[in-house]
Design a protein around this motif. Structure first.
Motif, PDB file in Angstrom:
ATOM      1  N   VAL A  84      62.506  69.811  89.591  1.00  0.00           N
ATOM      2  CA  VAL A  84      62.427  71.102  90.224  1.00  0.00           C
ATOM      3  C   VAL A  84      62.170  70.739  91.533  1.00  0.00           C
ATOM      4  O   VAL A  84      61.318  69.955  92.086  1.00  0.00           O
ATOM      5  N   TYR A  85      62.298  71.609  92.575  1.00  0.00           N
ATOM      6  CA  TYR A  85      62.392  71.525  94.240  1.00  0.00           C
ATOM      7  C   TYR A  85      61.325  72.783  94.827  1.00  0.00           C
ATOM      8  O   TYR A  85      61.470  74.022  94.200  1.00  0.00           O
ATOM      9  N   LEU A  86      60.560  72.577  95.665  1.00  0.00           N
ATOM     10  CA  LEU A  86      60.062  73.606  96.437  1.00  0.00           C
ATOM     11  C   LEU A  86      60.373  73.523  97.920  1.00  0.00           C
ATOM     12  O   LEU A  86      59.746  72.310  98.373  1.00  0.00           O
ATOM     13  N   GLN A  87      61.300  74.062  98.355  1.00  0.00           N
ATOM     14  CA  GLN A  87      61.387  74.234  99.781  1.00  0.00           C
ATOM     15  C   GLN A  87      60.309  74.976 100.530  1.00  0.00           C
ATOM     16  O   GLN A  87      60.134  76.176 100.465  1.00  0.00           O
ATOM     17  N   MET A  88      59.871  74.241 101.566  1.00  0.00           N
ATOM     18  CA  MET A  88      58.861  75.115 102.201  1.00  0.00           C
ATOM     19  C   MET A  88      59.026  75.074 103.629  1.00  0.00           C
ATOM     20  O   MET A  88      59.295  74.136 104.316  1.00  0.00           O
ATOM     21  N   ASN A  89      59.165  76.424 104.148  1.00  0.00           N
ATOM     22  CA  ASN A  89      59.714  76.700 105.507  1.00  0.00           C
ATOM     23  C   ASN A  89      58.362  77.302 106.312  1.00  0.00           C
ATOM     24  O   ASN A  89      57.776  78.033 105.748  1.00  0.00           O
ATOM     25  N   SER A  90      58.527  77.370 107.747  1.00  0.00           N
ATOM     26  CA  SER A  90      57.530  78.017 108.393  1.00  0.00           C
ATOM     27  C   SER A  90      56.384  77.802 107.922  1.00  0.00           C
ATOM     28  O   SER A  90      55.410  78.690 107.720  1.00  0.00           O
ATOM     29  N   LEU A  91      55.801  76.381 107.661  1.00  0.00           N
ATOM     30  CA  LEU A  91      54.605  76.406 107.296  1.00  0.00           C
ATOM     31  C   LEU A  91      53.432  76.708 108.021  1.00  0.00           C
ATOM     32  O   LEU A  91      53.456  76.605 109.181  1.00  0.00           O
ATOM     33  N   LYS A  92      52.239  76.948 107.284  1.00  0.00           N
ATOM     34  CA  LYS A  92      51.338  77.413 108.157  1.00  0.00           C
ATOM     35  C   LYS A  92      49.946  76.762 107.819  1.00  0.00           C
ATOM     36  O   LYS A  92      49.946  76.231 106.699  1.00  0.00           O
ATOM     37  N   PRO A  93      49.006  76.553 108.724  1.00  0.00           N
ATOM     38  CA  PRO A  93      47.834  75.600 108.323  1.00  0.00           C
ATOM     39  C   PRO A  93      46.997  76.112 106.967  1.00  0.00           C
ATOM     40  O   PRO A  93      46.645  75.345 106.377  1.00  0.00           O
ATOM     41  N   GLU A  94      47.309  77.174 106.382  1.00  0.00           N
ATOM     42  CA  GLU A  94      46.790  77.868 105.335  1.00  0.00           C
ATOM     43  C   GLU A  94      47.509  77.237 104.223  1.00  0.00           C
ATOM     44  O   GLU A  94      46.864  77.647 103.131  1.00  0.00           O
ATOM     45  N   ASP A  95      48.578  76.691 104.394  1.00  0.00           N
ATOM     46  CA  ASP A  95      49.431  76.048 103.150  1.00  0.00           C
ATOM     47  C   ASP A  95      48.892  74.863 102.851  1.00  0.00           C
ATOM     48  O   ASP A  95      49.322  74.218 102.046  1.00  0.00           O
ATOM     49  N   THR A  96      47.959  74.522 103.764  1.00  0.00           N
ATOM     50  CA  THR A  96      47.536  72.912 103.297  1.00  0.00           C
ATOM     51  C   THR A  96      46.774  72.975 101.944  1.00  0.00           C
ATOM     52  O   THR A  96      45.691  73.805 101.605  1.00  0.00           O
ATOM     53  N   ALA A  97      47.123  71.971 101.050  1.00  0.00           N
ATOM     54  CA  ALA A  97      46.632  71.909  99.722  1.00  0.00           C
ATOM     55  C   ALA A  97      47.343  70.789  99.036  1.00  0.00           C
ATOM     56  O   ALA A  97      48.162  70.219  99.396  1.00  0.00           O
ATOM     57  N   VAL A  98      46.666  70.577  97.733  1.00  0.00           N
ATOM     58  CA  VAL A  98      47.304  69.777  96.862  1.00  0.00           C
ATOM     59  C   VAL A  98      48.411  70.424  95.956  1.00  0.00           C
ATOM     60  O   VAL A  98      47.748  71.567  95.575  1.00  0.00           O
ATOM     61  N   TYR A  99      49.792  70.221  95.892  1.00  0.00           N
ATOM     62  CA  TYR A  99      50.520  70.908  95.273  1.00  0.00           C
ATOM     63  C   TYR A  99      50.665  70.340  94.248  1.00  0.00           C
ATOM     64  O   TYR A  99      51.116  69.043  93.800  1.00  0.00           O
ATOM     65  N   TYR A 100      50.887  71.077  93.035  1.00  0.00           N
ATOM     66  CA  TYR A 100      51.082  70.554  91.608  1.00  0.00           C
ATOM     67  C   TYR A 100      52.256  71.178  90.966  1.00  0.00           C
ATOM     68  O   TYR A 100      52.206  72.310  91.148  1.00  0.00           O
ATOM     69  N   CYS A 101      53.031  70.544  90.360  1.00  0.00           N
ATOM     70  CA  CYS A 101      54.174  71.057  89.366  1.00  0.00           C
ATOM     71  C   CYS A 101      53.651  71.219  87.972  1.00  0.00           C
ATOM     72  O   CYS A 101      52.764  70.262  87.649  1.00  0.00           O
ATOM     73  N   ALA A 102      54.237  72.033  87.429  1.00  0.00           N
ATOM     74  CA  ALA A 102      53.916  72.299  85.825  1.00  0.00           C
ATOM     75  C   ALA A 102      54.966  72.725  85.209  1.00  0.00           C
ATOM     76  O   ALA A 102      55.923  73.395  85.624  1.00  0.00           O
ATOM     77  N   ALA A 103      54.945  72.695  83.775  1.00  0.00           N
ATOM     78  CA  ALA A 103      55.905  73.001  82.858  1.00  0.00           C
ATOM     79  C   ALA A 103      55.238  73.844  81.788  1.00  0.00           C
ATOM     80  O   ALA A 103      54.620  73.439  81.216  1.00  0.00           O
ATOM     81  N   ARG A 104      55.934  74.987  81.440  1.00  0.00           N
ATOM     82  CA  ARG A 104      55.570  75.887  80.345  1.00  0.00           C
ATOM     83  C   ARG A 104      56.796  76.056  79.392  1.00  0.00           C
ATOM     84  O   ARG A 104      57.747  76.283  79.811  1.00  0.00           O
ATOM     85  N   ARG A 105      56.498  75.722  78.270  1.00  0.00           N
ATOM     86  CA  ARG A 105      57.399  75.923  77.095  1.00  0.00           C
ATOM     87  C   ARG A 105      57.119  77.037  76.224  1.00  0.00           C
ATOM     88  O   ARG A 105      56.316  77.286  75.502  1.00  0.00           O
ATOM     89  N   SER A 106      57.908  78.104  77.048  1.00  0.00           N
ATOM     90  CA  SER A 106      57.783  79.470  76.543  1.00  0.00           C
ATOM     91  C   SER A 106      59.083  80.066  76.824  1.00  0.00           C
ATOM     92  O   SER A 106      59.605  79.710  77.918  1.00  0.00           O
ATOM     93  N   VAL A 107      59.359  81.400  76.384  1.00  0.00           N
ATOM     94  CA  VAL A 107      60.304  82.242  76.571  1.00  0.00           C
ATOM     95  C   VAL A 107      59.945  83.487  77.563  1.00  0.00           C
ATOM     96  O   VAL A 107      60.561  84.085  78.175  1.00  0.00           O
ATOM     97  N   TYR A 108      58.345  83.241  77.829  1.00  0.00           N
ATOM     98  CA  TYR A 108      58.006  84.292  78.844  1.00  0.00           C
ATOM     99  C   TYR A 108      57.194  83.482  79.850  1.00  0.00           C
ATOM    100  O   TYR A 108      56.579  82.316  79.766  1.00  0.00           O
ATOM    101  N   PHE A 109      57.432  84.157  81.012  1.00  0.00           N
ATOM    102  CA  PHE A 109      56.972  83.519  82.310  1.00  0.00           C
ATOM    103  C   PHE A 109      55.382  83.873  82.458  1.00  0.00           C
ATOM    104  O   PHE A 109      54.877  84.511  81.802  1.00  0.00           O
ATOM    105  N   SER A 110      54.848  83.150  83.138  1.00  0.00           N
ATOM    106  CA  SER A 110      53.296  83.415  83.410  1.00  0.00           C
ATOM    107  C   SER A 110      53.228  82.772  84.801  1.00  0.00           C
ATOM    108  O   SER A 110      53.660  81.805  85.193  1.00  0.00           O
ATOM    109  N   THR A 111      52.016  83.205  85.559  1.00  0.00           N
ATOM    110  CA  THR A 111      51.594  82.755  86.794  1.00  0.00           C
ATOM    111  C   THR A 111      50.239  82.265  86.587  1.00  0.00           C
ATOM    112  O   THR A 111      49.732  81.845  87.604  1.00  0.00           O
TER     113      THR A 111
END
Length: 122
Positions: A77-104
């Protein structure tokens, strides 16, 4: 197992593409998501993509600037990040969810990568 990569130092307005490669078994029937945690802040949802790729969602703070995609042939899985801002500074984590329902909600995700640091300078 998930392995995130692609983080680094970039100037404001620049772009980065994060990758998250899965190994061990196929994640083709999983929702895949990205979360981030800035220094001193709670972890927050960034984006997810459904197992079919037909459904995506973004946090308001990144909508229109970030694009999530997946390549099941590469189990990535990819995350294309454009027009980056200083407030985007963070540790980014990918994750996987085994479900037919989405979740945030990060509590609903079953597998996590180790994180990759994105630093955006002003």
């Amino acid at each position: 197992q998930l392995q995130a990569s692609g983080g680094g130092l970039v100037q404001a307005g620049g772009s980065l593409r994060l990758s998250c490669a899965a190994s061990g078994h196929s994640f083709s029937r999983y929702y895949l998501g990205w979360f981030r945690q800035a220094p001193g802040k709670e972890q927050e949802f960034v984006s997810f993509i459904s197992w079919s790729g037909a459904t995506t969602s973004y946090a308001d703070s990144v909508k229109g600037r970030f694009t999530i995609s997946r390549d099941d042939a590469k189990n990535t899985v990819y995350l294309q990040m454009n027009s980056l801002k200083p407030e985007d500074t963070a540790v980014y984590y990918c994750a996987a969810r085994r479900s037919v329902y989405f979740s945030t909600d990060q509590r609903d995700y079953d597998y996590w990568g180790q994180g990759t640091l994105v630093t955006v300078s002003s």
